[in-house]
Design a protein around this motif. Structure first.
Motif, PDB file in Angstrom:
ATOM      1  N   THR A   1     -39.322  26.683  -0.327  1.00  0.00           N
ATOM      2  CA  THR A   1     -38.660  25.340  -0.496  1.00  0.00           C
ATOM      3  C   THR A   1     -39.517  24.453  -0.103  1.00  0.00           C
TER       4      THR A   1
ATOM      5  N   ARG B   1     -38.400  25.602  -4.754  1.00  0.00           N
ATOM      6  CA  ARG B   1     -37.431  24.474  -4.846  1.00  0.00           C
ATOM      7  C   ARG B   1     -37.929  23.411  -4.237  1.00  0.00           C
TER       8      ARG B   1
ATOM      9  N   VAL C   1     -30.957  24.613   0.062  1.00  0.00           N
ATOM     10  CA  VAL C   1     -32.176  25.502   0.165  1.00  0.00           C
ATOM     11  C   VAL C   1     -31.997  26.831  -0.334  1.00  0.00           C
TER      12      VAL C   1
END
Length: 410
Positions: free
Chosen positions: A109, A128, A397
């Motif tokens: 992330t 992400r 997350v």
């Protein structure tokens, strides 16, 4: 999940101004979820002095000094067709570090704090992406442009180009975050294409243990004079804060002094511009500049004021004063994103005349002012703590929050 890459336009230590307070607490919350690699800029000697604190929480980090002069950034922006905000924060060393970190670490992330840092996210990053815009910067520059003056064309250009960059990043990210529901709603209303854009609020909290009236006494100079004392805190080279201070000095304080001739207005915050420094010591105005701790000034205030005309997001200065149980007098712009109520938790007035009248009312009725301050602190303690505000991060997350352990029946 894997590691997190956290990119911020300013060093999150020390947490001594609005954006750094938010990034500081977000970084601390993220480190509870996974190893975090941090890329950010140092702007001052104080930032560099706190490098050890950054090193203590980051798995790895890059902390280049941001020293590009604004005029040079402006020329680069004109040459490339980019916003000045992006060119001012572009750094080859940091860019190389980001690519190296993604290549060598298990980055799942990327959390980007502030739109200026979205330029560092590689186009081919497959993980992400969370974009924390904080507030709608493009709208702020558009508001500057509407005021006219020599900078109007520059500000209009910046607002237009930033708006396009903000929309690009929102479509690139899995989720775009703002400091309030109002900012998220404003952002979505400005998009040309809303399809696929997820935007919501991750609200600011307040350290109610630090900003506790029990832990701070009024500044000696404020305590030694009758006042009444009106206090405004903030970064004093930031245009909305400059405008608010100028408004208080020219349009509000004189009206208050017609009733309270000894009323004083205290401007507390680093880097006051020359125009404000020139007013120090005149007609009840004190310009303190940077101080080691704002709490004694807030504690010594009869009223904390924030007559902002342009405000994006949530004003930490307002929450801090409320947490200190001070009566707070603010404009509607400064109240944006805070779910407190006028007359119950703070005093809100739009016009200069209204602000003058409410200021006189608060000073004249000390019992009502004390009650307002007590209610303000209760509201902040119950609804604005950082732990509660950061609770959604785990889900954002991609990590489910830890479950409470089962307890055997008694």
């Amino acid at each position: 999940m894997g590691d997190i890459l956290f990119l911020a336009h300013r060093m999150p230590f020390p947490p001594d101004r609005g954006d750094k307070i938010r990034s500081h607490h977000i970084l601390k919350a993220l480190t509870k979820l996974a190893p975090v690699h941090v890329g950010c800029f140092a702007e001052t000697d104080s930032d560099a002095d706190h490098e050890g604190e950054l090193a203590s929480v980051a798995a790895t980090y890059s902390l280049p000094k941001r020293s590009k002069p604004v005029p040079f950034a402006g020329m680069q922006a004109l040459a490339t067709g980019k916003p000045v905000s992006l060119t001012a924060f572009h750094n080859t060393k940091l860019q190389d570090w980001v690519h190296k970190t993604i290549a060598e670490q298990d980055i799942d992330t990327i959390y980007v704090f502030s739109g200026q840092m979205g330029q560092y996210v590689p186009d081919d990053f497959a993980g992400r992406l969370l974009m924390d815009m904080v507030d709608v910067d493009s709208a702020k520059f558009e508001a500057y442009a509407e005021k006219g003056g020599l900078r109007a064309m520059i500000d209009a250009r910046e607002g237009r180009l930033l708006s396009a960059e903000e929309e690009r990043l929102a479509h690139r990210a899995q989720h775009t975050l703002f400091v309030s529901d109002a900012e998220a709603k404003l952002f979505k209303s400005r998009l040309k294409d809303t399809s696929g854009v997820e935007a919501s609020a991750l609200r600011n909290g307040i350290d109610t243990a630090f900003f506790d009236p029990a832990n701070s006494s009024p500044h000696a100079e404020l305590a030694a004079s009758n006042g009444p004392h009106f206090v405004f805190t903030g970064q004093m080279d930031y245009q909305p804060n400059i405008d608010a201070a100028e408004r208080m000095i020219s349009s509000i304080l004189p009206g208050i002094r017609e009733t309270f001739a000894q009323a004083q207005f205290h401007i507390v915050g680093r880097a006051p511009v020359a125009a404000l420094l020139a007013k120090d010591g005149k007609a009840g105005v004190r310009v303190w500049g940077e101080v080691p701790d704002v709490r004694p000034f807030v504690a010594g205030a009869d009223v904390v004021v924030a007559p902002l005309t342009i405000a994006r997001g949530v004003q930490n200065k307002v929450l801090e004063a409320m947490s200190m149980a001070r009566p707070v007098l603010i404009s509607p712009e400064a109240a944006t994103g805070i779910d407190a109520k006028d007359h119950a938790h703070f005093a809100v007035e739009a016009s200069d005349e209204g602000l003058i009248a409410r200021a006189i009312e608060l000073v004249s009725n000390s019992g009502a002012a004390v009650s307002l301050g007590i209610a303000a602190r209760r509201f902040v303690v119950e609804q604005q703590g950082w732990d509660a505000m950061m609770a959604p991060l785990a889900g954002l997350v991609g990590m489910a929050p830890p479950k409470e352990p089962k307890r055997d029946a008694a």
